[in-house]
Scaffold this motif. Structure first.
Motif, PDB file in Angstrom:
ATOM      1  N   SER A   1       0.831  -1.190   0.000  1.00 33.61           N
ATOM      2  CA  SER A   1       0.000   0.000   0.000  1.00 33.61           C
ATOM      3  C   SER A   1       0.869   1.245   0.000  1.00 33.61           C
ATOM      4  N   LYS A   2       0.306   2.317  -0.448  1.00 33.59           N
ATOM      5  CA  LYS A   2       0.994   3.601  -0.429  1.00 33.59           C
ATOM      6  C   LYS A   2       0.553   4.369   0.807  1.00 33.59           C
ATOM      7  N   ALA A   3       1.452   5.201   1.333  1.00 33.42           N
ATOM      8  CA  ALA A   3       1.152   5.980   2.537  1.00 33.42           C
ATOM      9  C   ALA A   3      -0.066   6.882   2.318  1.00 33.42           C
ATOM     10  N   VAL A   4      -0.209   7.425   1.125  1.00 34.13           N
ATOM     11  CA  VAL A   4      -1.345   8.309   0.832  1.00 34.13           C
ATOM     12  C   VAL A   4      -2.657   7.548   0.957  1.00 34.13           C
ATOM     13  N   GLU A   5      -2.667   6.306   0.478  1.00 36.94           N
ATOM     14  CA  GLU A   5      -3.877   5.482   0.575  1.00 36.94           C
ATOM     15  C   GLU A   5      -4.197   5.180   2.038  1.00 36.94           C
ATOM     16  N   ILE A   6      -3.164   4.896   2.815  1.00 32.91           N
ATOM     17  CA  ILE A   6      -3.358   4.608   4.238  1.00 32.91           C
ATOM     18  C   ILE A   6      -3.885   5.847   4.954  1.00 32.91           C
ATOM     19  N   ALA A   7      -3.349   7.016   4.611  1.00 34.34           N
ATOM     20  CA  ALA A   7      -3.808   8.266   5.226  1.00 34.34           C
ATOM     21  C   ALA A   7      -5.295   8.477   4.972  1.00 34.34           C
ATOM     22  N   LYS A   8      -5.751   8.190   3.751  1.00 35.48           N
ATOM     23  CA  LYS A   8      -7.177   8.341   3.425  1.00 35.48           C
ATOM     24  C   LYS A   8      -8.030   7.363   4.229  1.00 35.48           C
ATOM     25  N   ILE A   9      -7.595   6.114   4.272  1.00 30.27           N
ATOM     26  CA  ILE A   9      -8.359   5.090   4.980  1.00 30.27           C
ATOM     27  C   ILE A   9      -8.487   5.434   6.460  1.00 30.27           C
ATOM     28  N   LEU A  10      -7.386   5.883   7.068  1.00 27.30           N
ATOM     29  CA  LEU A  10      -7.375   6.177   8.498  1.00 27.30           C
ATOM     30  C   LEU A  10      -7.823   7.593   8.827  1.00 27.30           C
ATOM     31  N   ASP A  11      -8.102   8.391   7.798  1.00 28.47           N
ATOM     32  CA  ASP A  11      -8.523   9.782   7.973  1.00 28.47           C
ATOM     33  C   ASP A  11      -7.490  10.560   8.803  1.00 28.47           C
ATOM     34  N   MET A  12      -6.212  10.424   8.406  1.00 24.16           N
ATOM     35  CA  MET A  12      -5.119  11.127   9.065  1.00 24.16           C
ATOM     36  C   MET A  12      -4.379  11.946   8.015  1.00 24.16           C
ATOM     37  N   ASP A  13      -3.664  12.966   8.484  1.00 27.85           N
ATOM     38  CA  ASP A  13      -2.912  13.764   7.522  1.00 27.85           C
ATOM     39  C   ASP A  13      -1.587  13.084   7.182  1.00 27.85           C
ATOM     40  N   LYS A  14      -0.983  13.543   6.083  1.00 29.78           N
ATOM     41  CA  LYS A  14       0.226  12.917   5.560  1.00 29.78           C
ATOM     42  C   LYS A  14       1.409  12.973   6.550  1.00 29.78           C
ATOM     43  N   PRO A  15       1.653  14.102   7.245  1.00 25.65           N
ATOM     44  CA  PRO A  15       2.771  14.123   8.203  1.00 25.65           C
ATOM     45  C   PRO A  15       2.608  13.109   9.344  1.00 25.65           C
ATOM     46  N   THR A  16       1.380  12.908   9.803  1.00 21.52           N
ATOM     47  CA  THR A  16       1.139  11.920  10.862  1.00 21.52           C
ATOM     48  C   THR A  16       1.486  10.522  10.366  1.00 21.52           C
TER      49      THR A  16
END
Length: 97
Positions: free
Chosen positions: A1-16
């Motif tokens: 998975s890509k970090a951007v996809e994970i950020a969307k799924i978890l509803d978190m921002d990219k720096p987190t």
């Protein structure tokens, strides 16, 4: 998975997500490799140890859920699942505002 996809799924921002990825990589729970389709991004993959930990956590979660639901009848469990799915659907609609 890509970090951007994970950020969307978890509803978190990219720096987190970036900080979490760095910590998981340092602990050797994930590997990070360049995405061959887009060199600006990375692909993340669980290591063998990361997979082992995920399996252990899933088993613990299943065990805890079993204990939590133990007092309920099968019909009550089904009813609870329906109510939770309805609430989850409503939450998605509220997020659109």
């Amino acid at each position: 998975s890509k970090a951007v996809e994970i950020a969307k799924i978890l509803d978190m921002d990219k720096p987190t997500i970036s900080g979490i990825v760095k910590r998981l990589e340092k602990k050797k729970l994930i590997t990070k490799t360049r995405n061959i389709e887009d060199s600006r991004s990375y692909c993340l993959q669980l290591t063998a140890e990361g997979k082992r930990i995920v399996q252990t956590c899933q088993q613990l979660s299943d065990d805890l859920m079993g204990l939590f639901l133990e007092p309920l009848t099968p019909q009550e469990v089904t009813g609870l699942q329906k109510v939770l799915m309805k609430l989850n659907k409503e939450e998605v609609q509220w997020k659109q505002f």
